[in-house]
Enzyme design. Structure first.
Site, PDB file in Angstrom:
ATOM      1  N   GLY A  35       0.388  -1.243   0.169  1.00 38.26           N
ATOM      2  CA  GLY A  35      -0.082  -0.728   0.125  1.00 38.26           C
ATOM      3  C   GLY A  35       1.303   1.593   0.044  1.00 38.26           C
ATOM      4  N   ASP A  36       0.266   2.571  -0.247  1.00 38.35           N
ATOM      5  CA  ASP A  36       1.310   3.889  -0.067  1.00 38.35           C
ATOM      6  C   ASP A  36       1.456   4.610  -1.619  1.00 38.35           C
ATOM      7  OD1 ASP A  36      -0.243   3.985   2.449  1.00 38.35           O
ATOM      8  OD2 ASP A  36       1.017   2.714   3.732  1.00 38.35           O
ATOM      9  N   LYS A  41      -2.641   8.557  -7.379  1.00 34.74           N
ATOM     10  CA  LYS A  41      -1.634   9.759  -8.059  1.00 34.74           C
ATOM     11  C   LYS A  41      -1.928   9.429  -9.975  1.00 34.74           C
ATOM     12  CE  LYS A  41       2.656  10.410  -8.458  1.00 34.74           C
ATOM     13  NZ  LYS A  41       3.816  11.228  -7.459  1.00 34.74           N
ATOM     14  N   ASN A  61     -10.741   2.009   5.560  1.00 37.81           N
ATOM     15  CA  ASN A  61      -9.714   2.293   5.972  1.00 37.81           C
ATOM     16  C   ASN A  61      -8.027   2.129   5.049  1.00 37.81           C
ATOM     17  OD1 ASN A  61     -10.385   0.555   4.134  1.00 37.81           O
ATOM     18  ND2 ASN A  61      -8.991  -1.298   5.386  1.00 37.81           N
ATOM     19  N   HIS A  64      -5.781   7.873   0.126  1.00 34.64           N
ATOM     20  CA  HIS A  64      -5.411   8.438  -1.097  1.00 34.64           C
ATOM     21  C   HIS A  64      -5.145   9.727  -1.158  1.00 34.64           C
ATOM     22  CE1 HIS A  64      -5.898   4.010  -2.933  1.00 34.64           C
ATOM     23  NE2 HIS A  64      -7.037   4.725  -2.919  1.00 34.64           N
ATOM     24  N   ASN A 304      -5.812  -0.694  -0.869  1.00 32.05           N
ATOM     25  CA  ASN A 304      -4.966  -1.332   0.017  1.00 32.05           C
ATOM     26  C   ASN A 304      -3.796  -1.655  -1.222  1.00 32.05           C
ATOM     27  OD1 ASN A 304      -7.938  -2.229   1.269  1.00 32.05           O
ATOM     28  ND2 ASN A 304      -6.003  -1.216   2.545  1.00 32.05           N
ATOM     29  N   THR A 319      -5.392  -7.006   5.134  1.00 36.20           N
ATOM     30  CA  THR A 319      -7.139  -6.703   5.349  1.00 36.20           C
ATOM     31  C   THR A 319      -7.563  -8.277   5.325  1.00 36.20           C
ATOM     32  OG1 THR A 319      -8.577  -4.744   3.963  1.00 36.20           O
ATOM     33  CG2 THR A 319      -6.895  -6.207   3.165  1.00 36.20           C
ATOM     34  N   LYS A 382      -1.889   7.476  10.280  1.00 38.40           N
ATOM     35  CA  LYS A 382      -1.614   9.235  10.619  1.00 38.40           C
ATOM     36  C   LYS A 382       0.039   8.106  11.625  1.00 38.40           C
ATOM     37  CE  LYS A 382      -4.138  11.461   9.050  1.00 38.40           C
ATOM     38  NZ  LYS A 382      -4.135  12.755   7.736  1.00 38.40           N
ATOM     39  N   LYS A 411       8.031   8.747  -6.913  1.00 41.50           N
ATOM     40  CA  LYS A 411       8.819   8.561  -5.439  1.00 41.50           C
ATOM     41  C   LYS A 411      10.016   8.180  -6.156  1.00 41.50           C
ATOM     42  CE  LYS A 411       6.701   9.178  -1.594  1.00 41.50           C
ATOM     43  NZ  LYS A 411       6.332   9.797   0.083  1.00 41.50           N
ATOM     44  N   ASP A 413      12.138  10.144  -6.964  1.00 43.21           N
ATOM     45  CA  ASP A 413      13.023  11.157  -6.046  1.00 43.21           C
ATOM     46  C   ASP A 413      13.535  10.740  -5.037  1.00 43.21           C
ATOM     47  OD1 ASP A 413      10.217  11.420  -6.763  1.00 43.21           O
ATOM     48  OD2 ASP A 413      10.637  13.113  -4.751  1.00 43.21           O
TER      49      ASP A 413
END
Length: 506
Positions: A35-36, A41, A61, A64, A304, A319, A382, A411, A413
């Site tokens: 995830g994440d 995007k 849960n 995005h 997820n 999950t 968080k 990501k 960069d």
């Protein structure tokens, strides 16, 4: 003509009709790790060219973040495609919905400028509801497990959905009512689901699976035990809905005597929610099949990620739904032949939220640097994300399960400052023997040793690069190494937050 020849011709005609009945395909965006990865995007980028964007699994849960026209929108239940006013957004039957969260999400996004969702958001009448008591039990169960957290989990919590819409409308998201569709088969998440979610977590006492306490697991449990309540039932005879609600509450109170549900107050609240959600609800299965027959372009936004899938992830640190390619079919009511591109989104390094095995995790300065530079904080929880090197064996496994036709690396960069970069290329048993498969148990995964390849870094900022050939040579080599190891083409590379920072490789 003989009977057999006639039958053969008839078969061929019917067979060709079935294979050619759809004029378009469904493209799917899936997270390839824990995830994440930046799926939102990618969906935001692709949604500008499609007619329909769908959520098929999970609930509120998962989170995005999408940056559009300088405004940052946070989505949990709403598909990221809602920022595109020209497309319709669908919440499918595989989603579980906590209505308070849904409405809260709508309100928050309306405050950001998201408008007219009633014309472009459709919710499945088959989606299950998450109630507050589900969330309370979720927390209890987590607490019972004691410490270890499982990570994340479409079921719909309507208050959360509408709150999300309002928040994003305030940021400029407009006209959602014309382009957001929620499956009439999607299950609802009630507040009591969320209460139960917390209770179940608490009761486990030692090991914690890291629930987000959104009631997702308990709502899917209600669905699986056939006593869940679907959106369509909320919109039908309210007396029948009331009877089912009282029954499911009684069941949870027997299991968790400490939960307190004001049944009459909840029924009054859901009578109001029924009127609010009614304009969004329809049979999404019929809607999507009609759209495909008419050549409409459809994009599915996976929730997820593959390694959180209840069947194929690092069970039990997963999950409660199927967030791999199979969940797309069951969560939207689509046959396999409708699937077109399967886009795996791969972060240039690896992260996960909560506890659970993580072979390439870096509990050192490297992990801290990735966490800080990547601002690795969970949108929903968080919590700081755990960080580590890219993991090729893991990606080969999720590619095997999902059949990626191409990859988007995000990501890149974040690696800009590193003099050298490690990539996991093999897992070994304690005796040094290389594994030819991804471990199926936590015990086996916990015992493996990781073999790394060391690649040179580029120590140059890539944030402003918009052409693949203008990336530093070592950055290009890093992407090509990943492509070669997985035998899957890399189609895009992300070097920043906004959609404009995604480079088209080909």
């Amino acid at each position: 003509m003989s009977t057999s020849a006639t039958n053969g011709t008839h078969y061929e005609q019917l067979h060709q009709g079935r294979t050619k009945m759809y004029k378009s395909k469904v493209d799917v965006v899936l997270g390839a790790q824990w995830g994440d990865e930046g799926k939102g995007k990618v969906v935001d980028m692709l949604a500008s060219d499609v007619d329909i964007v769908c959520r098929c699994q999970g609930g509120n849960n998962a989170g995005h973040t999408v940056v559009a026209n300088g405004t940052e929108f946070d989505f949990h239940l709403l598909p990221s495609g809602v920022v595109n006013e020209k497309c319709v957004s669908v919440i499918g039957n595989g989603v579980v919905i906590h209505l308070p969260s849904l409405f809260d999400e709508v309100l928050k996004n309306e405050a950001k400028g998201l408008q007219h969702l009633e014309n472009r958001l459709i919710i499945s009448d088959r989606a299950h509801l998450v109630f507050d008591f589900h969330q309370h039990v979720d927390g209890m169960q987590e607490a019972e497990k004691g410490g270890k957290s499982l990570g994340n989990g479409v079921v719909i919590h309507l208050p959360s959905l509408f709150d999300e819409v309002l928040k994003n409308e305030a940021k400029g998201l407009q006209h959602l009512e014309n382009r957001l569709i929620i499956s009439d088969r999607a299950h609802l998440v009630f507040d009591f689901h969320q209460h139960v979610d917390g209770m179940q977590e608490a009761e486990k006492g030692g090991k914690s699976l890291g629930t987000t306490k959104k009631g997702i697991g308990p709502a899917y449990s209600s669905k699986a035990t056939r006593n869940g309540i679907r959106v369509g039932e909320l919109l039908g005879d309210f007396n029948l809905f009331s009877e089912k609600f009282k029954s499911i509450v009684a069941t949870h109170v027997r299991l968790f005597p400490s939960i307190n549900v004001d049944v009459e107050a909840e029924l009054a609240r859901y009578k109001d929610y029924a009127d609010k959600v009614r304009p969004y609800v329809k049979d999404t299965i019929c809607f999507l099949h009609t759209a495909l027959r008419n050549g409409k372009t459809i994009l599915v936004e996976g929730a997820n990620a593959a390694m959180l899938d209840i069947d194929f992830g690092t069970y039990p640190y997963v999950t409660s739904s199927n967030c791999s390619i199979g969940g797309v079919l069951t969560g939207l009511g689509l046959p396999p032949q409708t699937i077109g591109e399967v886009i795996g989104v791969v972060k240039a390094y690896t992260t996960r939220v909560g506890d659970g095995p993580f072979p390439t995790e870096q509990l050192n300065d490297i992990g801290d640097l990735l966490q800080t530079r990547g601002f690795e904080i969970g949108v929903t929880t968080k919590r700081k994300r755990r960080c580590g090197w890219l993991d090729i064996p893991l990606l080969k496994y999720t590619s095997l399960v999902n059949g990626y036709t191409c990859i988007c690396v995000t990501k890149l960069d974040i690696l800009d400052t590193l003099p050298e970069i490690k990539v996991a290329v093999a897992y070994k048993k304690p005796n040094g023997e290389k594994l030819d498969h991804f471990p199926g148990t936590i015990a086996e995964l916990g015992s493996i040793e990781v073999e790394y390849a060391v690649l040179p870094g580029w120590q140059t900022s890539t944030e402003d690069v918009r052409n693949f050939k203008e990336l530093p040579e070592n950055a290009q080599s890093y992407v090509r190494f990943l492509e070669s190891e997985l035998s899957v083409p890399v189609r895009w590379v992300g070097v920043g937050k906004g959609r404009e920072s995604i480079i088209n490789v080909h």
